[in-house]
Design a protein around this motif. Structure first.
Motif, PDB file in Angstrom:
ATOM      1  N   HIS A  81       0.761  -1.112  -0.023  1.00 54.21           N
ATOM      2  CA  HIS A  81       0.072   0.071   0.200  1.00 54.21           C
ATOM      3  C   HIS A  81       0.834   1.355   0.045  1.00 54.21           C
ATOM      4  O   HIS A  81       0.524   2.072  -0.711  1.00 54.21           O
ATOM      5  N   ASP A  82       1.777   1.291   0.846  1.00 53.52           N
ATOM      6  CA  ASP A  82       2.728   2.462   0.938  1.00 53.52           C
ATOM      7  C   ASP A  82       3.606   2.650  -0.372  1.00 53.52           C
ATOM      8  O   ASP A  82       3.414   3.795  -0.874  1.00 53.52           O
ATOM      9  N   LEU A 125      15.452   9.526   3.989  1.00 54.22           N
ATOM     10  CA  LEU A 125      14.305  10.452   3.832  1.00 54.22           C
ATOM     11  C   LEU A 125      14.675  11.791   3.036  1.00 54.22           C
ATOM     12  O   LEU A 125      13.728  12.199   2.552  1.00 54.22           O
ATOM     13  N   ASP A 126      15.884  11.800   2.988  1.00 57.21           N
ATOM     14  CA  ASP A 126      16.406  13.090   2.027  1.00 57.21           C
ATOM     15  C   ASP A 126      15.750  12.878   0.710  1.00 57.21           C
ATOM     16  O   ASP A 126      15.383  13.787  -0.064  1.00 57.21           O
ATOM     17  N   SER A 127      16.151  11.533   0.261  1.00 56.12           N
ATOM     18  CA  SER A 127      15.823  11.286  -1.227  1.00 56.12           C
ATOM     19  C   SER A 127      14.326  11.030  -1.495  1.00 56.12           C
ATOM     20  O   SER A 127      13.800  11.690  -2.315  1.00 56.12           O
ATOM     21  N   LEU A 128      13.515  10.943  -0.300  1.00 55.47           N
ATOM     22  CA  LEU A 128      12.215  10.998  -0.577  1.00 55.47           C
ATOM     23  C   LEU A 128      11.718  12.232  -0.800  1.00 55.47           C
ATOM     24  O   LEU A 128      10.775  12.565  -1.594  1.00 55.47           O
ATOM     25  N   VAL A 129      12.165  13.394   0.139  1.00 51.42           N
ATOM     26  CA  VAL A 129      11.659  14.597   0.081  1.00 51.42           C
ATOM     27  C   VAL A 129      12.230  15.219  -1.169  1.00 51.42           C
ATOM     28  O   VAL A 129      11.392  15.875  -1.780  1.00 51.42           O
ATOM     29  N   TYR A 131       9.998   5.816   8.188  1.00 49.52           N
ATOM     30  CA  TYR A 131      10.286   6.168   6.722  1.00 49.52           C
ATOM     31  C   TYR A 131       8.787   5.918   6.266  1.00 49.52           C
ATOM     32  O   TYR A 131       8.252   7.072   5.310  1.00 49.52           O
ATOM     33  N   ARG A 132       7.987   4.932   6.279  1.00 44.84           N
ATOM     34  CA  ARG A 132       6.683   4.778   5.881  1.00 44.84           C
ATOM     35  C   ARG A 132       5.750   5.842   6.298  1.00 44.84           C
ATOM     36  O   ARG A 132       4.797   6.050   5.541  1.00 44.84           O
ATOM     37  N   VAL A 133       5.759   5.955   7.592  1.00 43.75           N
ATOM     38  CA  VAL A 133       4.853   7.109   8.077  1.00 43.75           C
ATOM     39  C   VAL A 133       5.137   8.442   7.258  1.00 43.75           C
ATOM     40  O   VAL A 133       4.242   9.172   7.024  1.00 43.75           O
ATOM     41  N   VAL A 134       6.155   8.911   7.143  1.00 41.27           N
ATOM     42  CA  VAL A 134       6.661  10.007   6.458  1.00 41.27           C
ATOM     43  C   VAL A 134       6.167   9.964   4.834  1.00 41.27           C
ATOM     44  O   VAL A 134       5.413  10.798   4.462  1.00 41.27           O
ATOM     45  N   GLN A 135       6.281   8.759   4.314  1.00 37.74           N
ATOM     46  CA  GLN A 135       6.030   8.665   3.022  1.00 37.74           C
ATOM     47  C   GLN A 135       4.513   8.748   2.886  1.00 37.74           C
ATOM     48  O   GLN A 135       3.610   9.130   1.927  1.00 37.74           O
ATOM     49  N   GLU A 136       3.769   7.838   3.843  1.00 38.29           N
ATOM     50  CA  GLU A 136       2.185   7.847   3.694  1.00 38.29           C
ATOM     51  C   GLU A 136       1.913   9.450   3.862  1.00 38.29           C
ATOM     52  O   GLU A 136       0.899   9.851   3.263  1.00 38.29           O
ATOM     53  N   ALA A 137       2.217  10.146   4.946  1.00 39.17           N
ATOM     54  CA  ALA A 137       1.542  11.303   5.117  1.00 39.17           C
ATOM     55  C   ALA A 137       1.974  12.245   3.993  1.00 39.17           C
ATOM     56  O   ALA A 137       0.961  13.122   3.378  1.00 39.17           O
ATOM     57  N   LEU A 138       3.200  12.188   3.330  1.00 34.80           N
ATOM     58  CA  LEU A 138       3.430  13.173   2.199  1.00 34.80           C
ATOM     59  C   LEU A 138       2.503  12.672   1.139  1.00 34.80           C
ATOM     60  O   LEU A 138       2.057  13.525   0.378  1.00 34.80           O
TER      61      LEU A 138
END
Length: 401
Positions: free
Chosen positions: A204-205, A274-278, A311-318
């Motif tokens: 899902h994520d 997280l830097d690459s995700l952002v 990581y998944r929490v930040v990814q899901e929130a964004l």
């Protein structure tokens, strides 16, 4: 022993018992040929054969009707002693039924049968002593014979009792093994269910985040193709990179389901990624910032699984910001290292309470975040902000070093 095994074994045991009874009856009847003085008559054969049959027939039912067959043998022995009929080889059935009582019968019947057998020895001593032994035989020798008879009865009972205890132990061990096997099956089923739930959260994520980025970039590319064609290649490149990265993550995740293949397993996302995700979301047009607190003062650390959960929490929130916050939104991500754990905050200034409605109780994404963090003793709170926007706060405790 299972019921099916007992049913398969029963015909064979009945045949064996019937053969024992038949051999004992034949030996007792044919004893007239050896011990009869002055020949024997048809009447003697009928009498001896009939009594021998009555004494040996219960042996054939010593397993299925243990108490009844033993009582019949005891009653026949008393009648035989009362009328003074000579002892026969068929009287050996007494030892067989004593063994059967100790092995198959309830405890009260087993002990009662043993006591009756000893009583029978005493009766036989007074009833048959003068018939079996000559007067010149030493009294001590006579006593030794009857004591040997009592010892044989004791040995038969002890053998049956030992076999009974061994059979009970085998049944207990078999039942314990069956319970352990059932518990192991349950544990495997629970582990499989937990693994499926974990994979479902991961999928899902990955899918929700990647498709949200791809949709946003595709909309931008369509607009840029008309108004700013020079931006379109860059946007399409972002779409391709996002799709390629998502495909790689899905292959890594699904690789755990393929036990017969060796697949390249890349490292799982953690706080360092997280830097690459952002950066990826910033490239898609989202105004996002990341603030990481210093880890020097943190006396503990997060487990690897907890870092993946963060990581998944930040990814899901964004991803939710992309889907629901609306255009022109600004979002700030912060990681604060507190004395007892890591506090994560994702705050945006989008539509907040006016965002797209989700099913009652929250969507799968928020529920997935809460489940992930709860595995490590943390918590997640996601709710609209007063004055506009939406905020997700998560707290994950440290692991002791």
């Amino acid at each position: 022993m299972t019921r099916a095994e007992n049913a398969h074994k029963a015909p064979r045991t009945r045949i064996v018992d019937a053969l024992i009874a038949l051999v004992l009856w034949a030996a007792s009847t044919l004893s007239l040929l050896v011990f009869a003085d002055g020949g024997f008559s048809l009447r003697a054969i009928v009498i001896v054969g009939g009594l021998s049959a009555l004494l040996t027939l219960p042996v054939a039912f010593r397993r299925s009707h243990t108490v009844a067959s033993s009582a019949l043998v005891a009653a026949l022995f008393l009648v035989q002693a009362a009328i003074g009929f000579p002892l026969l080889p068929a009287n050996v059935s007494l030892l067989i039924v004593v063994h059967a009582l100790a092995y198959y019968a309830p405890r009260w019947a087993s002990l009662g049968g043993l006591g009756l057998a000893y009583l029978g020895v005493v009766i036989a001593f007074f009833r048959y002593d003068s018939l079996l032994f000559v007067n010149e035989m030493n009294t001590l020798m006579r006593a030794m014979v009857w004591l040997l008879t009592a010892a044989l009865i004791s040995a038969a009972w002890l053998l049956g009792n030992v076999q009974r205890s061994r059979a009970a132990l085998v049944r207990e061990l078999t039942e314990r093994a069956r319970r352990l096997e059932y518990e192991q099956q349950q544990e495997r089923a629970l582990a499989a269910a937990e693994e499926r739930a974990r994979i479902a959260r991961e999928m899902h994520d990955i899918v929700a985040h990647s498709l949200s980025v791809i949709v946003t970039q595709a909309d931008g590319a369509r607009y840029a193709a008309v108004n700013q064609p020079e931006i379109a290649p860059q946007t399409l490149g972002t779409i391709a990179a996002t799709a390629r990265e998502s495909l790689q993550e899905m292959r890594r995740l699904l690789g755990v389901l393929r036990q017969d293949e060796v697949m390249a397993m890349g490292p799982a996302p953690d706080l360092a990624t997280l830097d690459s995700l952002v950066a990826e979301l910033a490239a898609s047009g989202l105004s996002v910032s990341l603030a990481k607190g210093s880890t020097r003062s943190a006396p503990h650390r997060l487990p690897k699984g907890a870092e993946l959960a963060v990581y998944r929490v930040v990814q899901e929130a964004l991803t939710n910001v992309l889907k629901h916050a609306g255009p022109g939104v600004t979002v700030a991500v912060s990681l604060d290292w507190e004395p007892r754990g890591l506090l994560i905050a994702i705050i945006d200034d989008g539509r907040g309470a006016g965002a797209d409605p989700t099913p009652e109780g929250g969507g799968h994404g928020i529920r997935g975040m809460q489940e992930r963090v709860a595995l490590y003793g943390g918590s997640v709170v996601a709710q609209p902000r007063l004055g506009g926007g939406f905020a997700v706060h998560a707290w994950v405790p440290f692991e002791e070093r």
